[in-house]
Design an enzyme around this catalytic site. Structure first.
Site, PDB file in Angstrom:
ATOM      1  N   GLY A 298       0.827  -1.214   0.000  1.00  0.00           N
ATOM      2  CA  GLY A 298       0.000   0.000   0.000  1.00  0.00           C
ATOM      3  C   GLY A 298       0.848   1.244   0.000  1.00  0.00           C
ATOM      4  O   GLY A 298       2.066   1.177  -0.219  1.00  0.00           O
ATOM      5  N   ASN A 299       0.221   2.382   0.221  1.00  0.00           N
ATOM      6  CA  ASN A 299       0.964   3.635   0.313  1.00  0.00           C
ATOM      7  C   ASN A 299       0.301   4.528   1.351  1.00  0.00           C
ATOM      8  O   ASN A 299      -0.719   4.173   1.923  1.00  0.00           O
ATOM      9  CB  ASN A 299       1.061   4.302  -1.066  1.00  0.00           C
ATOM     10  CG  ASN A 299      -0.307   4.609  -1.628  1.00  0.00           C
ATOM     11  OD1 ASN A 299      -1.043   5.426  -1.095  1.00  0.00           O
ATOM     12  ND2 ASN A 299      -0.677   3.900  -2.698  1.00  0.00           N
TER      13      ASN A 299
END
Ligand code: CTP
Length: 400
Positions: free
Chosen positions: A208-209
């Site tokens: 993810g980020n």
């Protein structure tokens, strides 16, 4: 300084009780609110409640306090009229200029921005008569907030719910801040992607980020206040749905692509504010990946995700569609931004510098908006909403 004068029109729907909360928010944030209920609205919430909460009389008829000529004066003096809930009947009356009670008279005399927050059953909302009335009101410059989807009166669910009072208040606040300017995105459909994609590795892990979705949500909220029909494709954001936006929840880059391309088919503008993962794990493990004693983990092989912004830019769904990208850079911000603008082929690229304690999760941002003609529009450090408004200014100029 005098408090800004707001008229809260309430028509006869079960959601009238939610207007009490909107009234509270408006008065507590320093507005002088005059409530004008219809006779039907008074079946749901009595005049005493409106009067006590607003500090003004709250009648539905033009025959009370006639010496003050209320049917003309209330509308003339207002800086904003918001009708919440607006029933199908109220929208029809407003669209046709009827004036048979105090609220409809007020709507005819108001020269200020007008916001309608419709609430009704899905069938009534989707009826062509209602839809044509909504289109008429929008064409004349009113902001008509799309109803939310959810539980309706009774057991059924669907589109037609009054959005949360807090979110309607947010629309009112923005419309008031814009002053008497016409909603320049009225009649436009804009698509915004927000948040950050998650690419699953196994049932419990993902790549993810750190995108919070705040910038994309600020774009959605400001676009609603400027009169646009808004589709917000939200990747893994926990923020509340902005009033008036159709929110499509997605998880991965592939899902985001599908939702954005579908919504973009009839869009005037697409703004890609989401942080889309460039890569995803090549293999998805159906069971949780376990560690094994004495063994190093297997390397994770990655494959490329589709580049949604480049695809939208190369393959415009309709002529004149404006495509906007975002770029988060850590070094050589402007040079990298220029190269990215050329590579992606979009009309505008919002470039900002990222790093520890910058941008992610913050309500503030600082950026430069680049265009292919070489122009640079710097946006000083400030709320993400202010940056959103600069983006819409530039988009509106391109849409003509
Ligand atoms: N974007 C996209 N699809 C992707 C990756 C990014 O649509 N697969 C969009 C983002 O929403 C954003 C813009 O492209 O509007 C910039 O994304 P970024 O990842 O910074 O650009 P890249 O081309 O991946 O550049 P680099 O990773 O080299 O910085």
């Amino acid at each position: 300084m005098d408090k800004p004068k707001v008229v809260l029109g309430v028509s006869g729907g079960i959601a009238a009780y939610k207007a009490c909360e909107l009234l509270r928010r408006l008065t507590e944030s320093g507005h002088d609110v005059r409530v004008v209920p219809t006779e039907s609205a008074l079946h749901f919430v009595g005049a005493a409640t409106w009067s006590a909460l607003s500090g003004h009389p709250a009648g539905s008829e033009v025959w009370e306090n006639v010496h003050e000529v209320p049917h003309v004066r209330i509308g003339q003096e207002a800086q904003l009229v918001v009708v919440a809930p607006a029933t199908a009947d109220m929208l029809a009356k407003a669209a046709h200029g009827l004036a048979d009670d105090l609220l409809t008279n007020t709507l005819l005399t108001a020269r200020c921005p007008v916001v309608f927050a419709p609430a009704m059953h899905t069938e009534m909302w989707e009826n062509p008569a209602t839809q044509e009335n909504v289109a008429t009101l929008r064409r004349r410059g009113a902001v008509v907030i799309e109803p939310a989807v959810g539980r309706l009166t009774g057991v059924d669910t669907g589109k037609g719910r009054l959005p949360d009072p807090e979110e309607i208040f947010e629309v009112c606040r923005r419309v008031l801040a814009r002053g008497p300017q016409a909603p320049d995105l009225a009649g436009r459909h804009v698509v915004i992607s927000a948040g950050g994609t998650r690419e699953p590795l196994d049932p419990v892990r993902y790549l993810g980020n750190r995108s919070s979705g705040l910038q994309g949500y600020a774009l959605a909220r400001t676009a609603v206040a400027r009169g646009a029909r808004v589709t917000l494709v939200a990747a893994n954001s926990t923020l509340p749905d902005p009033a008036g936006a159709d929110v499509v929840q997605v998880g991965t880059a592939v899902q985001l692509r599908e939702a954005v391309i579908k919504a973009a088919a009839d869009a005037d503008a697409v703004v890609m504010a989401a942080a889309v993962a460039d890569f995803r794990p090549a293999q998805y493990a159906a069971g949780k990946i376990k560690k094994r004693d004495g063994q190093d983990p297997e390397p994770v092989a990655l494959v490329r995700n589709p580049d949604v912004l480049a695809e939208l830019s190369a393959d415009r769904a309709r002529p004149g569609q404006v495509v906007v990208g975002f770029a988060a850079e850590t070094d050589d911000v402007l040079a990298n931004g220029r190269a990215k603008l050329a590579r992606k082929g979009c009309d505008l690229l919002v470039v900002n510098e990222v790093g520890e304690r910058k941008t992610f999760g913050s309500t503030e941002n600082e950026a430069v908006v680049l265009a292919p003609d070489g122009s640079e529009t710097p946006v000083p450090h400030g709320p993400k909403e202010a940056l959103a408004d600069v983006v819409w200014d530039l988009v509106a100029r391109r849409l003509g």
